[in-house]
Structures are given as C-alpha cells and as structure tokens.
Enzyme design. Structure first.
Site, PDB file in Angstrom:
ATOM      1  N   ARG A 127       0.817  -1.220   0.000  1.00 50.85           N
ATOM      2  CA  ARG A 127       0.000   0.000   0.000  1.00 50.85           C
ATOM      3  C   ARG A 127       0.851   1.270   0.000  1.00 50.85           C
ATOM      4  NH1 ARG A 127      -1.841   1.847   4.735  1.00 50.85           N
ATOM      5  NH2 ARG A 127      -2.392  -0.186   5.552  1.00 50.85           N
ATOM      6  N   TYR A 131     -17.613  20.344 -11.445  1.00 48.12           N
ATOM      7  CA  TYR A 131     -18.066  18.963 -11.660  1.00 48.12           C
ATOM      8  C   TYR A 131     -19.078  18.638 -10.557  1.00 48.12           C
ATOM      9  CZ  TYR A 131     -17.496  13.840 -12.039  1.00 48.12           C
ATOM     10  OH  TYR A 131     -17.708  12.503 -12.173  1.00 48.12           O
ATOM     11  N   ASP A 138      -9.100  21.496 -10.823  1.00 49.93           N
ATOM     12  CA  ASP A 138      -9.358  20.242 -11.516  1.00 49.93           C
ATOM     13  C   ASP A 138      -8.899  20.455 -12.962  1.00 49.93           C
ATOM     14  OD1 ASP A 138     -10.452  18.129 -12.976  1.00 49.93           O
ATOM     15  OD2 ASP A 138     -12.196  17.953 -11.658  1.00 49.93           O
ATOM     16  N   LYS A 181      -9.814   9.999 -17.646  1.00 55.42           N
ATOM     17  CA  LYS A 181     -10.091  10.653 -18.929  1.00 55.42           C
ATOM     18  C   LYS A 181      -8.851  10.555 -19.830  1.00 55.42           C
ATOM     19  CE  LYS A 181     -13.941  11.405 -16.881  1.00 55.42           C
ATOM     20  NZ  LYS A 181     -14.309  12.551 -16.069  1.00 55.42           N
TER      21      LYS A 181
END
Ligand SMILES: *Cc1c(COP(=O)(O)O)cnc(C)c1O
Length: 389
Positions: free
Chosen positions: A54, A107, A179, A204
């Site tokens: 992790r 968003y 963003d 994206k």
C-alpha cells in the site's frame, strides 16, 4: 530522477528503467501486499526501498514519478478515482471551521460532496461565479483556506483567470486547487500558473482508452506535506493494473490530445454554422467569452465541448442524440471514442443563473475522422428538425 527538456521526450522516457526489470522496457504490473524482509533487523530499520504494497510499489511509483515530472510538482499521489482525487485534495487542506470557495461550474459530484460530507465535517462552503477572476477577493473570509477551481468547467466550458485568483489567494495565505482534467499539464501548466493542488481524473485523457478509473493530485511545495500525510493516513491506494494502463496511456498523451484538439475544432466550427445551434462552447473558438484568457494561459484545447440547441421539444433533442451512430451516449470522456449526452446545468448552480432555453448537448470528440462525425451529426439534425415543434 532524470530531467527532460521537452515534454514529448519526457512522455516517452519517464520511468522507463529496463535495468530494473531484466531488460523489459515497461515496468511490469507488481501486484502485492507483503514485501519480504531478509531479517527482523532490516524490518525494524525499514532498510529497503519497498516495505509494504500500500505504501509503495514499483508500478505505482513509475506512474507517480512520471506525473510528478510532467506536472513540475513537488509530489504526486494516486487515488482510486478522479472524484476521490478531488475530495482528497480538498480534505488534505480544509477541515472543521474552515471556509472553502468553489466555482459554480464545478463537476457536480463535488457540489454533492460538499453538501453531504463537507457540511457534516464542519466545512463552510461558498460558491462563486467562475468568471470573477481577481474579484474573488470580495468572497474571502478570515477562515478561508482554499479556492477550488475548474477551468474550463466540464459542462459549460467557462475559462477561469487562474493566475489572478492565485495572486489574490497567495496574498492571503490561501491555497488554490484546480481540476485540470480537461487541459492536463500539457495544455494547462497549472502549477506554473500558481495552483497548489492540481487534480486530474486520469480516467479521462491519461488512461485515454476508457478502460480504467483513476485519479491524481499533484502538489506545489506549500501543499505537498499536507497532501502526502492525508493520502497516507486515509489508506488510499490505486490498483497496479489500472496504474499500468494509465502509464501506457500517458506515453501517447501528446499525440492523442493534438488530434482531439484538431478534430474538436473542426466539429465546433461546423456546429457554429448550423441554424439548429444557438451557441457553441469551446474555448478555442473566437466566439468563446473567455477566448482571450484561453489564448493567454492554455497551449491547446482538448476534445470536450458543448453546444445549445435552438428551443425545441425534448423529443427532438433526444432524437438528435439517439440517431447518432458514431457517438455513444454516456458519461465520462477522454477516451479514443466520441460521446454525447444531454445535460441540464440549471439544478447544479447556485451562484450564477443558467438562462438558455434550448438543450445543452455535451460532446466528446474522439479520434475518428471529423468529416464522418460531422456527417453523423448532420443526419442527427435532420431528425431534430422533424420533431422540433
Ligand atoms: C470525470 C471527472 C471527474 C471524476 O472522475 P472519476 O474517475 O469518474 O471519478 C472529476 N472531474 C472532472 C472534471 C471529470 O470530468
């Protein structure tokens, strides 16, 4: 880390280390939790590069380091989705009793997050008009900790004056979050322009092939310690399989974006000539209200744009999209393929008013030949006209 002068070379070479992987060019997918230590003492001293899956892993590290170089960041973290990258950036620097400013074109899941989670955590939120620029100063309160921006907004494509906002923010010891999913650091070097926490829904354009979900946050010097600590304490981890897909996507980011830009510009200009279209929102068009800001701060435009139809029945707008054969109807964007959806910005605004009567259609322009996309849209408009009312 090796330094690269030009971004195309960086994209092709960053994190390529064949000598670490038996000569193989790409970093393999390292799946794993446990990393074995040779002795108790070496475990106690933490005396090896990887100690637990992790915390660090050669696959995740390859992507993190490549992105850190691409962003010119002090450090980068990976999150399991774009939305978790947004919320990680916010919660890494804003806490109970703090005030957060958010652009009204954000968003929309961020708006829901603020209302449903932020409020419970005692975070005070104010939405502001994204075109306000230096006028943001009027919204500052003594407890304002961060300004959250999205430029352009992923539905209505307003460009924000980020350098002006950053100047005001830094004069008041406030951090700027952005963003940057639409521009990516290739077209919008956010950290250079004063941003402290730069987010990408890597889902994206970084992944670029619609086959993985992933988010990234890159930090300036002043935000890195908080981001690193918060990310670690929350136990956030991105799958090595998805990370490897993102690293593969990143290699071709520049050539893909260049084609998205060219195709989207062609389609946007054509849409502007259509009688059925009320307005086209694409910052690279001269008609875009913040075109000059885009020209000043951006090096290109990606494949996402919106347009508004002339007033029509819902059935006409639906028929336009339902009849398309090269555009799928769906969420997300940034892959090789074209997408379309109808969205209504009205219910996801509180500081500004959305007053257009037609239907807002968002398109992602993919890597197809734009003349085929135009032909597809043209037959869609014929269907639209039949039901227009
Ligand atoms: C898609 C998107 C996100 C969220 O990304 P997910 O990977 O779907 O969670 C965040 N911001 C913008 C601008 C997006 O388009």
């Amino acid at each position: 880390m090796k330094k690269y002068k030009n971004v195309q070379t960086l994209l092709a070479h960053a994190s390529i280390e064949p000598d670490q992987h038996h000569g193989f060019v790409n970093t393999p997918v390292y799946r794993g939790s446990t990393v074995a230590f040779p002795t108790c003492e070496s475990m106690r001293e933490g005396r090896q590069k990887y100690t637990y899956g992790r915390w660090n892993n050669p696959s995740t590290e390859a992507l993190t380091q490549a992105l850190q170089q691409l962003e010119g960041a002090e450090g980068t973290v990976l999150c399991p989705s774009g939305l978790s990258a947004c919320t990680t950036a916010i919660l890494s620097v804003v806490g109970a009793g703090d005030h957060l400013l958010i652009a009204d074109n954000v968003y929309s899941p961020i708006r829901a997050f603020c209302e449903q989670v932020g409020q419970r955590f005692g975070i005070e939120v104010t939405f502001y008009d994204p075109t306000i620029g230096a006028g943001i100063v009027d919204f500052l309160k003594p407890n304002t900790k961060a300004i959250y921006t999205e430029s352009p907004g992923s539905l209505t494509l307003e460009i924000q004056d980020i350098p002006a906002i950053a100047k005001v923010a830094h004069e008041h010891d406030i951090l700027v979050i952005t963003d940057n999913t639409w521009g990516t650091p290739l077209y919008f070097p956010s950290l250079e322009l004063g941003v402290d926490l730069s987010i990408m829904a890597a889902t994206k354009y970084i992944v670029g092939h619609s086959d993985a979900v992933l988010g990234t946050v890159s930090a300036s010097k002043r935000a890195w310690d908080s981001l690193k600590r918060f990310h670690f304490n929350m136990g956030l981890f991105a799958s090595p399989d998805d990370v490897t897909l993102a690293l593969r996507g990143m290699r071709t980011l520049d050539v893909r974006l260049e084609r998205h830009y060219k195709n989207a510009t062609t389609v946007a200009k054509w849409l502007e000539t259509r009688e059925e279209v009320e307005a086209v929102y694409y910052p690279a068009l001269e008609s875009h209200p913040q075109h000059q800001l885009w020209k000043r701060d951006f090096k290109g435009a990606s494949g996402l744009l919106s347009f508004v139809t002339k007033p029509s029945t819902q059935a006409a707008a639906d028929a336009l999209l339902d009849s398309l054969s090269l555009f799928s109807i769906g969420y997300s964007w940034g892959g090789f393929e074209s997408l379309a959806m109808i969205a209504d910005p009205k219910p996801v605004r509180s500081a500004t008013f959305w007053e257009i009567d037609g239907h807002l259609v968002r398109l992602h322009i993919g890597l197809e030949d734009p003349s085929d996309l135009i032909e597809d849209l043209e037959q869609g408009f014929a269907k639209f006209n039949k039901l227009r009312g």
